[in-house]
Structure formats: C-alpha cells, structure tokens
Design an enzyme around this catalytic site. Structure first.
Site, mmCIF file in Angstrom:
data_model
loop_
_atom_site.group_PDB
_atom_site.id
_atom_site.type_symbol
_atom_site.label_atom_id
_atom_site.label_comp_id
_atom_site.label_asym_id
_atom_site.label_seq_id
_atom_site.Cartn_x
_atom_site.Cartn_y
_atom_site.Cartn_z
ATOM 1 N N HIS A 194 46.984 30.435 38.857
ATOM 2 C CA HIS A 194 45.998 31.470 39.399
ATOM 3 C C HIS A 194 46.372 32.672 40.152
ATOM 4 C CE1 HIS A 194 41.776 31.844 41.075
ATOM 5 N NE2 HIS A 194 42.678 32.507 42.289
ATOM 6 N N GLU A 195 47.695 32.522 40.828
ATOM 7 C CA GLU A 195 47.853 33.529 41.564
ATOM 8 C C GLU A 195 48.570 34.431 40.450
ATOM 9 O OE1 GLU A 195 46.625 34.522 44.260
ATOM 10 O OE2 GLU A 195 45.972 32.499 44.748
ATOM 11 N N HIS A 251 46.432 36.788 39.080
ATOM 12 C CA HIS A 251 46.076 37.786 39.978
ATOM 13 C C HIS A 251 47.281 39.062 39.820
ATOM 14 C CE1 HIS A 251 42.318 36.856 41.750
ATOM 15 N NE2 HIS A 251 42.886 35.671 42.373
ATOM 16 N N GLU A 288 39.395 38.076 39.820
ATOM 17 C CA GLU A 288 39.067 36.736 39.652
ATOM 18 C C GLU A 288 39.077 36.297 38.168
ATOM 19 O OE1 GLU A 288 39.382 35.408 42.258
ATOM 20 O OE2 GLU A 288 38.566 33.046 41.975
#
Lengths: 495, 495
Positions: free
Chosen positions: B260-261, B264, B290
């Site tokens: 997830h990170e 980003h 997101e």
C-alpha cells in the site's frame, strides 16, 4: 506594558522561532549523515539552502534593529542582557556580509569541497590550488566585511570563538608548542606501549559504547546514538543526537569517539531548561564545547582510574582480548602514534597538528603566504614539529575538509578546548578529591555533575573566557594542560 | 525579459523555496514517527510550529498576489498554467483563513487529540463530546471562511480533493453502498476461507517486505523503509520514505501495508523529474494518491495471479507455513472479517466504514447532527450496514484520530481512491492483456509502467478527475469497482 518590555517580548518571540528553525536545520544535517537515501543529495542541497535563506532573512530582519534600539537604555536582568548580547552580535554580523557575497561563498565552497575530495584522492595539491585561492580571497572579503575596520582573521575567528583574537592565541601557542615538541620527541624515543590487536565484533562495540555513554550521563530519552562515517553531535535541548563508528580492529576508536561526542552532547543536554530555544540554550563557543568533549574523552576517559574500569568492561564484552592487565590497557589507550593525521592523533601530538594549521591559515588570510606555497610550508613545519617528513599530500595539507568549505578560524578552537579542559580538570580534581576512586568504580556522577553545575548549565549566559574563568577559578591558560600532559606521559613512558 | 516572464520567474523562485521547506517539514514528520527520542515531543511541537509559521507567511506573501496579477493575461504553456492554478488556489485559501483562527485551530486540535486518546482508552465518548464540539464549531468557522459564500463542507473537502463536492460524492456513494451491503451480507453467510495461523519471524517479514517493495518498483536509492507504529509514506521527489510494521501472528499486515505505502511512494517517485520542487511535483489529491496505494495493494497485490507468486515467496521465507496451496493462500489473503475497525477492513467492507463517516461528518458540519448524538448515530448506522452492533466506543466512533485533529473532508478520499482504482484497473487490464501471466511470474513491470506513464508521471499537471479520466478513458464512476468486487468475491465465496 512598557515599550521596552513589549520590544523585549517581541524580540524573544522572533528569536524563539529562529532557534526552533535552527534545530530543524540541524536535524536535517543529522538526517543527511545517517539515514538519507543516497539519491537524495541534490534535493537535500536545495532543502538546506531554503532553510539557510529563511534563517538569513530572520537574522537580518530590520525589526531586530528596531527592538534592540528600544532596549538600549532599558534596565535588564543578567539573562536579558546575555540574550541581547547574542542577538545583537548575530544581527550585526549577519548584516555586515552582503547577501551576494554569502551566496558566492556558498556556491564556491560547495564546488571547492568536491575539488578538494578529488585532489586528496589524487594526492595532487596543485589541482586544488586554484579553487582554494578563490576560497581564501572570498574569505578575506568576508572577514573584511565582518571586521568593519578591525583585524580580518579575528573577525573570522569570532564566528567560532567570540572574543578570541589571533594575537592572544598566538601567545598561548608560543608557550604550548615547544613544550609539546619536546615531550613528543622524548616519548617517541622511549619504549612504546603495545597497541591492542585482534578483532572486536562491531555489534559488541556498539553495545559497550551505549553503556559507556550512559555511564557518562548521556540521556537517551533526549537523544540517540547512530553510526555514521564521521562521529558528530548535533541538536540541542531535548533532542541531542550523537553518531559514532566501528572498526573491527580498533574498538578504542568507537569507544573514545563516543565518549568525545557524549561530552559535546551532555553540554547541550545539561544547559538550564529555562534557556531552551533562546540564544542561551546552546554551547557558548566551539572552544568551550571542545573543552567538554575533551575532558570527557581524555582527562576522565583516558585516565588510569577510568581505564581500569573500562578494562573490566572490555573483558566482560570481548572476553580475554590479549591485554594482560589494566595497566597494559591504560598504556595502550594512551599510546603515541607516529602518524600524519590530526584526527588520529593522541593527546600530546594533537595540538601540534592544530597549531601548524593555525599559523598557516593566519598567514593565508594575512596574505603573507600564497596558496601555491602552502604545501611546502606545511611540509617544512610538519617535519620541524614531528621529526619526520610528510609522505604524501593526502597525509599533509590535503587531509582536512575545513579550508575547502571556508572554515578559517575554526582549527584553533580545538586546541583552545584542550587548554580549557586542562584548566577545568585542575579545578575538578581539587573539588572532587576522591575522583580516582570513583572513576575506578565506573562512577562518573560526581565529575559530570561538577561540570554540569559549574559550566554546562550556564549555556550562553557568560562569554567563553568568563564561563571558563568562573568554573576553573582562574583565567584560562596553558599551564594546567602542560603540567597534566607532562605528568601523565612522563609516567606512561617512564621519561 | 517581459514583465510577465519576470513575474513568472520570481513567483516560481519563491515557490521553489516554499516547496523545499515543505519537504523539510515532511522530513520532520517522518523523524517524529520513526527515530525521534521520546523526550523531544514538546520541543518538536515548537519546531513544527515554527516551520508552519514560516510556510504560512510564504503562502500568504502579498508578492504572490502581485505576481499573479501580472500574469493574468499572459500567454502560458500548459505547465505554466497548471503551476499558476495551484499557486493561486493555495494563495486564495491561505489568505481566507485569518491567522488567529488558524492559530486557535492548531492549539485546539493539539489538545483535542490528547483528549481523544484518553477517551478512547476509557471507552468514554461522553468525555470527548465537549472538545469535539469545539473542534466542529471551529472547523465550521474555517470552512465558512474558505467557502467565501459557497458550501462549507465542500470547502473543507477541497483541501484534500480539489474540485470534489459533497453532493457528487453522495450520489456516487448512494450507488455504492447498497451493493456493498448486499455483497457483504452474502459473503458472510457463505463458508469463510481459513485464515493464516502460526508465528512468522519479524525479521523475515521485513526482508520479504523489502523484496516485494522492489518487485513493485520502489526505488531504494531515493527512499527507505523503516518500522513505525502506523505505516505511512512521506516526502517527495528524490526522498520518498515509507514505514511499515510487523505482527508475528499476521505477516499479511506487514506485506500489504508495505505494498500500500509503496503505491503512494511510487506515485511520488515516478512524477516527471522536471516538476521537482514545483507545485506539480507531488500527487495531485488524496483521492488520486489513494488510487495508487489501493491498486498496488488490492487489484494487483491481492489478485489471484500475484498471490500465487507471493505464496512461493512466503514458502521461500517461512517454509511450510500451514497453507496447503496457492488457492488457499489467495482465499486467506482476501478473507472478510467480522470486525469493527476501518483500518483492518477488507476490500468489500472498507468503503462501508468510509461512507458511514462521510455521512456523519457532513451532518456534523451542516449542524443537522449534534456531537452529543454522534455515538448513537454511529451505532445505528453501523448495525444497519454491517449487521451486528458496535460493542464499545473504542471500536465505534472513537476509533479514528481524524476528527480530533480537524480532518473533516478527508475520509471520503479513501473511497474515492478505491473508485478511481477500479476505473484504472479496468483500463490497465485492457491495455496489458497478459497481465495475469506477468503477475503470476512476479513481474510487476508492465503494470506499474502503465500506471507511471498514464497517471503517475503527470503529478499535479491536471486536476484530479481529469488525470483519472485521461488515464482510464472515461469519467470516474463506481461501476468498475463494483463489478470487480462482485466478480472477485462471488468467485472466492462461491456466491
């Protein structure tokens, strides 16, 4: 509220934000040396430059001049006067250097540092001469702007040691140098102590270093220790971080680098919390700072008493590491090396390295030594003081980064720190008569508490000479350092 | 040089320093969550405040208004127009909020965050009501100032998702919610996949997480991964760092937090380098940001194809970890949980958590819901959407920090990101027809390259909806996400 009260409050509010920003800029420097991804260097240079431009604008803010004028005849406390002394000095100096000159210096020294690194790697001083000449010329211009008619070198020196002068230092060094040249020569003719040999696990070194840092009073709740290429201490108040390094064949490098940086860090940590984020909330000069790192490292850390404790700690960490007794360990820790490099020098030779640089850089700034003649002057002086010739430029006048980045006036503060440490040590030994017994037991409490109470807590309250005089009970002079070195090394080397 | 050219250059020079300072402030945030000594918190608050005050002064600098006026009729390139759009928006918004209100909000939310933490720990919503009421009142005041006559909630939303409106989101959610409530109910009636069990060494988790980060294209030369309590991504350009965490009983937490990170971070790393330290050099909105973290984590990372690869990696790292096949692993990774906590929710239930918060916070700002009635409203809505009651306030309306620190308008961007990810995934699957075969082989190259080329590299060049529309080939809408979720979970749960 009177006009003066209002102006003082406004001035200190302005200063408080500036001090907080100085902390942020310092943290950025820590980040760069410890955790920054290597691809981020160019961007980081812009970030650092942005912080510098903000700080410069705040330091030269005309509002400061107006507030200071409002306060000229005000009735002030000691603390208020000290704050104004720092702010006024910073304001005057920042305004004396034209923005254009500061910008040219920043650009030039950034380029010069790269060329210095290349020249050092190639062992080629000639390749460094053109850019160093430019740096010297620009530093002379900056010094003249700062001096405002006074002595140019003193104006540069004042950046690091407010109030010190080249003439005063020169007189002090004139007494220090022959005594140290003589002690050095006698010691190196005598039988040398055996150095440590073997391999020392890096993880165990770090573990011991952390434990010793705690022993010396470093507060981990308000700091941390990381590894970096060069050991340093950074930050102030509630966030003072240090770095150290490990070499598997030399645990003393890690341990004594750590104790040295702990000395710097404890000075910052022990400043009166009421001074936080004011001009008084930081070490008052580079020389006084170095006095703390040196007394922790040398007078305390390399004492026979403390090394006896450390010997036991070493055995606990590394088992039998080939050193038969605490006395052998003490001698190994204090062994003189026939080397070329300042940062690796022992207590006796270190100041010879510094004085050499001090005399040469003073001559460079005065214009009595041309940059093109620097290497020859260095090598001649080195052989005179150390007794053997420099073998290559990277071991000679190319060894330090300082001049490439414009740090003229900085070197002297290293020796001044040693002189201050000598004075403080004399007073400390008188004030804490059973010091040796405590050090032998690994109890640094009374010694560091004496330093905290008599010197560290004052931060920037008094000028450098005054805080040392007040703590040591006499004006700073080189006699205690000389006596200490003569006694210690006569004993170790059976002179 | 024309007046317009000069003004543009001056404006961009001013902006460049501001952008560099934003990076510095971001690094300070990273430091606080990863390496800061715990005793430094109060001092850090002042440092952060000092950076904020500098940035606020730069954002409201009247010079910006003058430069913008000079450029009103200038002939500009796309990039120049986009830069002016961002700067003008930031200038207008910053000037609309009185300094006094911004200061009161900062002080209040700092206090409210502490009271929220206490109330959550005590499971006592009533104790949080007074301070949350103050926050809502002040946010309403801020929103009214920002709205300048327009919709107050939209003005707050605009901070995180420029151009989005409460009405548009409400319409989108009105379609999303019943479909997800229905899918959730059907899935939880079916036989649940078995979860992972056992203990997974934290060091091995981190090693695998780093390797998977690299697989997804994260550039370690311009970033680093550390552990922190909450996973996050911070920084931009050449220094984009992420954090993750490990739980020994749940390696999926570490792995999918990391992916997830990485989503980003890759967005930031893949922005055109020419935009660095300009308003275009960062992700354009929270929703678009997101979308990248979610498509990396879910549509790619939790796909049957990629989990087949990850299953092999897990076995290489942990040996036989009690999961008999890649298919079992895929089902375990995508298992629905009957839980209360948004941050632990699966792909189906996550958006239900968000929509609940969106409706309630809109009502709070509109004044149609009193803070005192928030807990009851939360619990009623939760049971309606999830099918079971909230057991305690810390699992209900006290679970998120957001409202205590004034983040109203933020939650919706989480679901908007999921909707955007659905649209992008549809286009990606069409553009890269052999995607599954690549993912099965652990080759994320074509997928992440498609995202980099079609979306990430543009940074702030286009407004949020426009960049998604252009990449996905159609205006953002919830249909692709719903179709994807329906197909995926019907299959996994044999619905």
């Amino acid at each position: 509220m009177s006009k003066a009260t209002e102006s003082y409050a406004a001035l200190m509010a302005h200063e408080r934000i500036s001090q907080a920003l100085v902390q942020v800029a310092g943290r950025l420097g820590w980040d760069q040396e410890t955790v920054m991804p290597r691809g981020a260097a160019d961007q980081r240079a812009e970030e650092t430059g942005a912080m510098e431009s903000v700080l410069h604008a705040r330091r030269t803010d005309p509002g400061i001049g107006e507030w200071l004028a409002d306060l000229e005849t005000a009735d002030l406390t000691n603390v208020q006067s000290a704050n104004l002394r720092h702010i006024s000095r910073s304001y005057t100096r920042a305004n004396r250097v034209p923005a254009d000159l500061a910008q040219r210096l920043a650009t030039l020294t950034s380029r010069a540092q790269g060329q210095w690194a290349d020249a050092r790697e190639a062992n080629d001083f000639a390749a460094f001469v053109p850019v160093l000449s430019e740096v010297v010329a620009l530093k002379r211009e900056e010094g003249a702007a700062l001096a405002d008619g006074g002595d140019v070198y003193d104006a540069l020196l004042d950046d690091y040691e407010p109030g010190a002068t080249g003439a005063d230092l020169s007189a002090m060094f004139a007494s220090l140098r022959p005594a140290l040249v003589d002690l050095r020569a006698r010691a190196l003719e005598a039988a040398a102590p055996a150095p440590l040999t073997g391999t020392f696990d890096a993880g165990k070194q770090m573990k011991l270093a952390r434990s010793i840092a705690k022993t010396f009073g470093y507060d981990f709740k308000r700091g941390r220790i990381d590894k970096a290429v060069h050991p340093f201490s950074s930050g102030g108040g509630a966030d003072v971080r240090i770095t150290t390094r490990t070499q598997e064949d030399d645990p003393l490098n890690c341990l004594y680098s750590t104790i040295h940086e702990v000395g710097h860090a404890c000075y910052e940590q022990n400043i009166d919390a009421a001074y936080a984020l004011t001009p008084l909330g930081q070490g008052v000069s580079m020389g006084v700072h170095e006095s703390q790192s040196r007394i922790y490292e040398n007078q305390l850390g390399r004492s026979r008493a403390f090394t006896e404790y450390l010997y036991g700690q070493m055995r606990d960490s590394f088992g039998d590491f080939g050193c038969a007794s605490a006395e052998d360990f003490y001698r190994a820790v204090n062994r003189l090396n026939q080397g070329y490099i300042r940062t690796e020098a022992d207590e006796v030779q270190y100041n010879l390295h510094v004085m050499l640089r001090f005399d040469l850089e003073r001559a460079l700034i005065a214009g009595t030594l041309a940059v093109a003649d620097l290497e020859e002057a260095w090598n001649t002086r080195f052989e005179a003081d150390f007794g053997y010739p420099v073998d290559q430029a990277s071991n000679g006048c190319l060894q330090d980064v300082h001049w490439s980045v414009g740090l003229f006036g900085y070197f002297a503060t290293y020796s001044l720190g040693n002189v201050y440490a000598g004075c403080l040590n004399e007073a400390l030994c008188a004030a804490v008569p059973d010091l040796d017994a405590q050090l032998r037991g690994g109890d640094l409490g009374p010694a560091t508490e004496w330093l905290a109470q008599n010197l560290q807590r004052h931060g920037g309250l008094m000028p450098p000479r005054e805080v040392i005089t007040q703590a040591a009970g006499a004006a700073p002079n080189e006699a205690p350092l000389l006596a200490y070195l003569e006694a210690k090394f006569s004993d170790i080397y059976h002179l």
